[in-house]
Design a protein around this motif. Structure first.
Motif, PDB file in Angstrom:
ATOM      1  N   GLU B 113      57.023 122.750  37.362  1.00 25.22           N
ATOM      2  CA  GLU B 113      56.057 123.288  36.403  1.00 25.22           C
ATOM      3  C   GLU B 113      56.405 122.849  34.985  1.00 25.22           C
ATOM      4  O   GLU B 113      55.522 122.529  34.180  1.00 25.22           O
ATOM      5  N   LYS B 114      57.694 122.808  34.694  1.00 30.29           N
ATOM      6  CA  LYS B 114      58.130 122.423  33.347  1.00 30.29           C
ATOM      7  C   LYS B 114      57.744 120.976  33.066  1.00 30.29           C
ATOM      8  O   LYS B 114      57.199 120.645  32.004  1.00 30.29           O
ATOM      9  N   LEU B 115      58.009 120.106  34.045  1.00 28.14           N
ATOM     10  CA  LEU B 115      57.667 118.693  33.857  1.00 28.14           C
ATOM     11  C   LEU B 115      56.159 118.496  33.735  1.00 28.14           C
ATOM     12  O   LEU B 115      55.691 117.622  33.002  1.00 28.14           O
ATOM     13  N   ILE B 116      55.399 119.323  34.465  1.00 35.33           N
ATOM     14  CA  ILE B 116      53.938 119.226  34.376  1.00 35.33           C
ATOM     15  C   ILE B 116      53.487 119.610  32.963  1.00 35.33           C
ATOM     16  O   ILE B 116      52.679 118.916  32.347  1.00 35.33           O
ATOM     17  N   ASP B 117      54.058 120.714  32.459  1.00 32.93           N
ATOM     18  CA  ASP B 117      53.733 121.117  31.089  1.00 32.93           C
ATOM     19  C   ASP B 117      54.030 119.992  30.111  1.00 32.93           C
ATOM     20  O   ASP B 117      53.233 119.691  29.222  1.00 32.93           O
ATOM     21  N   GLU B 118      55.194 119.380  30.275  1.00 36.60           N
ATOM     22  CA  GLU B 118      55.592 118.314  29.351  1.00 36.60           C
ATOM     23  C   GLU B 118      54.626 117.136  29.408  1.00 36.60           C
ATOM     24  O   GLU B 118      54.238 116.588  28.381  1.00 36.60           O
ATOM     25  N   ALA B 119      54.245 116.768  30.647  1.00 40.64           N
ATOM     26  CA  ALA B 119      53.339 115.627  30.791  1.00 40.64           C
ATOM     27  C   ALA B 119      52.005 115.917  30.122  1.00 40.64           C
ATOM     28  O   ALA B 119      51.429 115.054  29.441  1.00 40.64           O
ATOM     29  N   ILE B 120      51.527 117.152  30.292  1.00 41.71           N
ATOM     30  CA  ILE B 120      50.237 117.521  29.683  1.00 41.71           C
ATOM     31  C   ILE B 120      50.350 117.471  28.159  1.00 41.71           C
ATOM     32  O   ILE B 120      49.475 116.962  27.464  1.00 41.71           O
ATOM     33  N   GLU B 121      51.482 117.937  27.670  1.00 43.69           N
ATOM     34  CA  GLU B 121      51.713 117.919  26.232  1.00 43.69           C
ATOM     35  C   GLU B 121      51.790 116.480  25.721  1.00 43.69           C
ATOM     36  O   GLU B 121      51.203 116.130  24.702  1.00 43.69           O
ATOM     37  N   TYR B 122      52.505 115.661  26.457  1.00 41.56           N
ATOM     38  CA  TYR B 122      52.699 114.252  26.096  1.00 41.56           C
ATOM     39  C   TYR B 122      51.368 113.562  25.890  1.00 41.56           C
ATOM     40  O   TYR B 122      51.192 112.733  25.014  1.00 41.56           O
ATOM     41  N   MET B 123      50.403 113.874  26.738  1.00 46.88           N
ATOM     42  CA  MET B 123      49.086 113.240  26.646  1.00 46.88           C
ATOM     43  C   MET B 123      48.107 114.102  25.851  1.00 46.88           C
ATOM     44  O   MET B 123      46.921 113.840  25.843  1.00 46.88           O
ATOM     45  N   GLN B 124      48.607 115.136  25.201  1.00 46.66           N
ATOM     46  CA  GLN B 124      47.790 116.040  24.386  1.00 46.66           C
ATOM     47  C   GLN B 124      46.572 116.555  25.142  1.00 46.66           C
ATOM     48  O   GLN B 124      45.442 116.433  24.699  1.00 46.66           O
ATOM     49  N   LEU B 125      46.835 117.106  26.293  1.00 47.69           N
ATOM     50  CA  LEU B 125      45.748 117.585  27.142  1.00 47.69           C
ATOM     51  C   LEU B 125      45.729 119.108  27.251  1.00 47.69           C
ATOM     52  O   LEU B 125      45.037 119.674  28.083  1.00 47.69           O
ATOM     53  N   GLU B 126      46.529 119.775  26.377  1.00 45.31           N
ATOM     54  CA  GLU B 126      46.661 121.228  26.525  1.00 45.31           C
ATOM     55  C   GLU B 126      45.302 121.927  26.527  1.00 45.31           C
ATOM     56  O   GLU B 126      45.086 122.883  27.270  1.00 45.31           O
ATOM     57  N   ASP B 127      44.398 121.438  25.667  1.00 43.67           N
ATOM     58  CA  ASP B 127      43.115 122.126  25.553  1.00 43.67           C
ATOM     59  C   ASP B 127      42.233 121.943  26.780  1.00 43.67           C
ATOM     60  O   ASP B 127      41.282 122.686  26.986  1.00 43.67           O
ATOM     61  N   PHE B 128      42.539 120.932  27.586  1.00 37.21           N
ATOM     62  CA  PHE B 128      41.669 120.642  28.728  1.00 37.21           C
ATOM     63  C   PHE B 128      42.270 121.054  30.050  1.00 37.21           C
ATOM     64  O   PHE B 128      41.660 120.844  31.082  1.00 37.21           O
ATOM     65  N   GLU B 129      43.479 121.574  30.069  1.00 39.04           N
ATOM     66  CA  GLU B 129      44.190 121.620  31.339  1.00 39.04           C
ATOM     67  C   GLU B 129      43.480 122.445  32.405  1.00 39.04           C
ATOM     68  O   GLU B 129      43.643 122.198  33.587  1.00 39.04           O
ATOM     69  N   GLY B 130      42.636 123.386  31.985  1.00 42.59           N
ATOM     70  CA  GLY B 130      41.927 124.184  32.990  1.00 42.59           C
ATOM     71  C   GLY B 130      40.572 123.612  33.363  1.00 42.59           C
ATOM     72  O   GLY B 130      39.891 124.146  34.237  1.00 42.59           O
ATOM     73  N   ARG B 131      40.187 122.522  32.707  1.00 43.11           N
ATOM     74  CA  ARG B 131      38.848 121.984  32.948  1.00 43.11           C
ATOM     75  C   ARG B 131      38.821 121.127  34.212  1.00 43.11           C
ATOM     76  O   ARG B 131      39.815 120.499  34.577  1.00 43.11           O
ATOM     77  N   PHE B 132      37.650 121.084  34.868  1.00 43.55           N
ATOM     78  CA  PHE B 132      37.518 120.225  36.043  1.00 43.55           C
ATOM     79  C   PHE B 132      37.318 118.781  35.610  1.00 43.55           C
ATOM     80  O   PHE B 132      36.688 118.500  34.583  1.00 43.55           O
ATOM     81  N   LEU B 133      37.847 117.892  36.416  1.00 46.32           N
ATOM     82  CA  LEU B 133      37.860 116.474  36.070  1.00 46.32           C
ATOM     83  C   LEU B 133      36.456 115.929  35.826  1.00 46.32           C
ATOM     84  O   LEU B 133      36.238 115.111  34.942  1.00 46.32           O
ATOM     85  N   ASP B 134      35.493 116.412  36.627  1.00 45.37           N
ATOM     86  CA  ASP B 134      34.148 115.846  36.484  1.00 45.37           C
ATOM     87  C   ASP B 134      33.430 116.369  35.242  1.00 45.37           C
ATOM     88  O   ASP B 134      32.311 115.979  34.968  1.00 45.37           O
ATOM     89  N   GLU B 135      34.108 117.248  34.490  1.00 44.37           N
ATOM     90  CA  GLU B 135      33.497 117.724  33.246  1.00 44.37           C
ATOM     91  C   GLU B 135      34.036 116.960  32.042  1.00 44.37           C
ATOM     92  O   GLU B 135      33.654 117.243  30.908  1.00 44.37           O
ATOM     93  N   LEU B 136      34.942 116.021  32.290  1.00 47.75           N
ATOM     94  CA  LEU B 136      35.614 115.348  31.175  1.00 47.75           C
ATOM     95  C   LEU B 136      34.977 113.992  30.869  1.00 47.75           C
ATOM     96  O   LEU B 136      34.305 113.401  31.702  1.00 47.75           O
ATOM     97  N   SER B 137      35.221 113.516  29.666  1.00 52.82           N
ATOM     98  CA  SER B 137      34.769 112.176  29.306  1.00 52.82           C
ATOM     99  C   SER B 137      35.703 111.149  29.950  1.00 52.82           C
ATOM    100  O   SER B 137      36.791 111.487  30.414  1.00 52.82           O
ATOM    101  N   GLY B 138      35.259 109.888  29.947  1.00 49.58           N
ATOM    102  CA  GLY B 138      36.059 108.837  30.574  1.00 49.58           C
ATOM    103  C   GLY B 138      37.463 108.768  30.001  1.00 49.58           C
ATOM    104  O   GLY B 138      38.445 108.639  30.729  1.00 49.58           O
ATOM    105  N   GLY B 139      37.557 108.899  28.684  1.00 51.09           N
ATOM    106  CA  GLY B 139      38.858 108.797  28.040  1.00 51.09           C
ATOM    107  C   GLY B 139      39.768 109.952  28.403  1.00 51.09           C
ATOM    108  O   GLY B 139      40.952 109.767  28.683  1.00 51.09           O
ATOM    109  N   GLN B 140      39.188 111.159  28.434  1.00 50.31           N
ATOM    110  CA  GLN B 140      40.001 112.328  28.790  1.00 50.31           C
ATOM    111  C   GLN B 140      40.507 112.221  30.222  1.00 50.31           C
ATOM    112  O   GLN B 140      41.657 112.541  30.517  1.00 50.31           O
TER     113      GLN B 140
END
Lengths: 316, 252, 317
Positions: B113-140
């Motif tokens: 879980e810690k490494l997952i948090d870090e990876a999400i942070e690394y890619m600055q995805l904290e704001d999207f982490e609960g969103r479904f993939l098909d709701e995201l833009s291509g870049g996200q």
């Protein structure tokens, strides 16, 4: 609503359907009615579970929600093998004396054939799902035409005798095979447990699965083998029922809206058991056996299938 | 290090990759460049064992890649292909969690879980982490996939056109992140990339492919020159030196 | 395949067909027929031969028309719900008017076949993804649904046995007085020939047709009407002949190219030949018993269709 809550509702529905089916209108003749109904419930539950599980897995492997193993001609293949065995070895001989042996032989052949078929088709056409489907449906027609053809060639009198034993229907479940079928299902399920953790990863697609360290080809082959066992047992117990898997797998996906198989598979199983038992109850008590559940399921399932094809064919 | 020796792949008579040998050093960014259809992606897929090779060998730290145990290999090398179209309904965090599969086999522990948090942070995805993939833009989406690879925490990371679908800001962000992973964490990164200026500014080593053959390879200094690029791409380039980087101008 | 080879084979098998059967009748008896043999010949063998030829010919042409109209090589009465609809029509006829004559049943079968095919064409309009193999897939499913309605009704009203007759094509019951309905198909075949170009143009699409001054709707309805008429008369007299309209035109295309007007005769002859051979096979394999032609056509037809599908790239279908 949480996943667990949904699961509890589905579980209660299927338990309720079991109770309804077993205890409705027994009419005092407990000794006679109850064992028969219980046998039937066992056959239907096993079938429902096997079809639901195999379809969910099959859809995960093919990454597609309009496929079911039956649509690929699986159950007609089973009937063909049954017929071919009678045709080659004769109806009255030793093979038919022991229906368990006959059954095991068919399941074994089925697994081998199914794997060959899949490998051939997957290799040949790769990813064109519609092509795969069409081939499957035509193969199904082809297999059942050959079966009927062989059935005509078999001595009609001899054939009639074995027919009842071999080709079950929901109204005439093959309870003789309950035990051996149950053991096979159990064995296949135990085997499946070793691979169940890969299912979530496989639903991401082949490349992702390989990247994440799944030995994709080997795992998929084994899963297809398990599917073959499930479908054979289900077909042996109650006969072919083409669209059931399609409906229940999709309902499970709609209810849970997740990729996680620990919810999808049990969910599909409960939906399957519930709808089969309620359907069979309707057939027995409302239609008084004037129709069969396969007809109803194929009617509803067929319409649903076209709906899936037409409405969402850009999604798949 | 990865030693690619005499690797070939043909599809129906056509050699897509023809006798290519490449040496990839540890702790570097290596870029595969070349025109469309030059065989870059096929080469990357063979190096990452996604597709079987017809001939040649790919040695990862001295051992043939196809003889590795799948699980062990997934802990050492990760690969991300272009055009990922996952059809299942899955959130960003769930996708990133899959990166831990080789270690956890599906049962996530605290450190996972810690490494997952870090990876999400690394890619600055904290704001999207609960969103479904098909709701995201291509870049996200692209960033979510890269976060998954980061969570996989492998020594070797192979990416097929990681800048696809990304705008300039996020392209730069990804390349900087890759550079940091190499410099700070000692990872080895191999990318297929179309933008030669990004390749020039961020790579340690560039491999140029043309018609399935490796035509040139070397340090960006040697590679980003008029003569080399003209032969690789069959067009004229104007190579300038801006702020110590070699930048190609080829727009007019 | 040269046309004269098919023609020769057709004549050869036609004659052969006359002299195969349980009743003793050989070609040497031809000029000294006993009364009994005459009866066998004129009441049973010749009507059977004629109905075989007409059924094979017209079903293949029906398939050809549908393929032209839909511009899809895999559309046919089997893969568009036409046959299943016709069968449903017959069943409904038996339910509503138990004493209906052949012609009345025919009318119902025709109407149902027309409606079914029309609905299928409407579904096709709604489909955005027009992959060549996607359309027959929808058609087969559509046929399955109609088939399950038929089975449902048949179960409800104890007509399973009667409907079974139409499940599998069978020519053995076609004796004098029971096959003449098939003659209805003959003018249809001629109409099909006359309007061949129109079908091709209509198949290019509504805009294309209007541009050439053709009423798309009229041609479409005419085409579907002809197909429904052929299918209804064949299903009612001989039963279901699956895949016939699908494979025969495709085989002709492979060997002949795609000119409807010239291929229409090839298709007719090859279709007749195919049915004839299937029938003879069914009659000799378990002689003196008979395998219904629906089965032989089913086995060979689905086998050949599979082959065509797998090789479709090679043949450019």
């Amino acid at each position: 609503m949480g996943y667990n809550k949904k699961m509890i509702i589905l579980l209660s529905l299927s338990v309720a359907s079991v109770l309804l089916f077993v205890f409705w209108d027994v009419g005092g003749e407990w000794d006679y009615v109850l064992p028969r109904r219980l046998e039937k419930v066992a056959a239907i539950t096993m079938t429902g579970a096997a079809i639901a599980t195999s379809t969910v897995i099959f859809q995960t492997i093919t990454n597609n929600r309009i496929l079911t193993p039956s649509l690929i001609g699986f159950d007609s293949l089973y009937v063909l093998l049954q017929t071919a065995i009678v045709f080659l070895f004769g109806g009255g001989t030793l093979v038919m004396m022991n229906s368990h042996f006959h059954f095991l032989l068919s399941v074994g052949l089925m697994v081998v054939f199914a794997l060959l078929l899949f490998l051939f088709i997957f290799k040949k056409e790769g990813k064109n799902i519609y092509f795969l489907l069409l081939i499957g449906i035509i193969l199904g027609t082809f297999f059942s035409s050959i079966s009927e053809f062989l059935q005509v060639l078999i001595d009609p009198n001899e054939f009639l005798v074995v027919q009842d034993k071999m080709f079950a229907s929901f109204n005439n479940a093959n309870t003789e095979l309950l035990l051996v079928g149950g053991v096979l299902l159990l064995a296949a399920t135990l085997y499946l447990f070793r691979y169940v953790k890969y299912l979530d990863v496989i639903s991401l697609g082949q490349e992702e699965a390989v990247n994440l360290g799944v030995n994709y080809d080997a795992v998929v082959k084994r899963l297809l083998g398990v599917i073959a066992v499930y479908v054979s047992v289900a077909t042996a117990l109650v006969g072919p029922i083409t669209f059931l898997g399609l409906i229940v797998a999709n309902v499970a996906h709609e209810v849970f809206r997740t990729y996680r198989h620990k919810y999808l598979i049990p969910g599909a199983i409960f939906v399957s058991i519930f709808s089969l038992l309620i359907g069979q109850w309707f057939v027995e008590h409302v239609f008084t056996f004037s129709t069969t559940i396969s007809v109803i399921v194929n009617f509803i399932g067929g319409i649903y299938f076209i709906y899936l094809l037409v409405k969402e064919n850009d999604v798949w | 290090m990865v030693d690619v020796t005499n690797v070939s792949k043909a599809y129906k008579e056509v050699k897509v990759v023809d006798d290519v040998s490449v040496h990839i050093k540890k702790g570097t960014i290596t870029s595969f460049i070349g025109a469309n259809g030059a065989g870059k992606s096929t080469l990357l897929s063979m190096v990452s064992r996604l597709i079987p090779k017809d001939e040649g060998s790919v040695l990862l730290d001295g051992e043939e890649i196809t003889s590795y145990d799948n699980k062990e290999l997934a802990k050492r090398l990760s690969v991300l292909k272009q055009s990922n179209n996952i059809k299942v309904r899955i959130t960003v965090r769930e996708l990133v969690s899959f990166g831990r599969f080789p270690y956890s086999q599906g049962k996530l522990k605290k450190e996972d879980e810690k490494l997952i948090d870090e990876a999400i942070e690394y890619m600055q995805l904290e704001d999207f982490e609960g969103r479904f993939l098909d709701e995201l833009s291509g870049g996200q989406k692209q960033r979510a996939y890269i976060a998954m690879v980061i969570a996989q925490d492998t020594e070797y990371i192979l990416l097929d056109e990681p800048l696809n679908n990304l705008d300039m800001k996020h392209s730069k962000q990804i390349m900087k992140a890759l550079r940091r992973m190499v410099d700070d964490l000692g990872k080895t990164v191999v990318i297929v990339i179309h933008d030669i200026n990004f390749a020039s500014c961020y790579s340690d080593h560039i491999v140029a492919l043309k018609d399935g053959k490796c035509v040139y390879e070397g340090h960006p200094e040697e590679m980003i020159t008029n003569n080399v690029l003209r032969e690789v791409y069959d067009m004229e380039f104007n190579v300038c030196n801006i702020d110590g980087n070699r930048i190609c101008v080829f727009f007019t | 395949m040269k046309w004269w080879i098919t023609g020769f084979l057709l004549i050869f098998f036609s004659i052969l067909s006359l002299f195969i059967g349980v009743s003793d009748l050989s070609i040497t008896d031809l000029f000294s027929l006993s009364a009994e043999q005459q009866e066998v010949l004129f009441v049973s063998r010749i009507p059977r031969l004629i109905s075989l030829l007409i059924a094979g010919m017209s079903m293949s042409i029906a398939g050809l028309i549908m393929q032209q109209l839909s511009q899809n090589k895999f559309v046919s009465p089997t893969t568009a719900g036409t046959m299943d609809s016709a069968r449903l029509g017959i069943l409904v006829g038996m339910l509503l008017f138990p004493s209906a004559s052949m012609m009345e049943k025919m009318l119902l079968a025709f109407l149902f076949a027309l409606a079914g095919t029309f609905v299928f064409m409407k579904i096709l309009d709604k489909i955005r993804y027009r992959d060549a193999v996607f359309i027959p897939l929808v058609g087969l499913m559509f046929g399955n649904i109609i088939g399950s309605v038929t089975t449902f009704l048949a179960y409800r009203f104890d007509l399973v046995q009667s409907i079974g007759t139409w499940l599998h094509g069978d020519f053995s019951m076609l004796i004098e007085g029971r096959y003449e309905l098939l003659y209805l198909s003959l003018p249809v075949v001629i109409l099909a020939y006359i309007f061949a170009h129109h079908f091709t143009i209509a198949g290019m699409g509504e805009d294309f047709a209007s541009n050439l001054g053709l009423s798309y709707q009229k041609v479409l309805y005419l085409g579907l009407g002809l197909v429904a008429l052929i299918t209804a008369s064949v299903v009612l007299t001989a039963g279901m002949l699956p895949f016939l309209g699908l494979i025969v035109p495709n085989i002709v295309t492979i060997y002949q190219g795609d000119h409807l007007r010239s291929s229409i005769w090839q298709t007719a002859v090859l279709g007749a030949l195919f049915v004839l051979v299937c029938d003879i096979l069914g009659r000799v394999i378990i002689y003196p018993y008979e395998i219904s032609i629906g089965l032989t056509v089913g086995v060979l037809g689905s086998g050949i269709f599979l082959y065509l599908l797998l090789r479709r790239r090679a043949y450019g279908l």
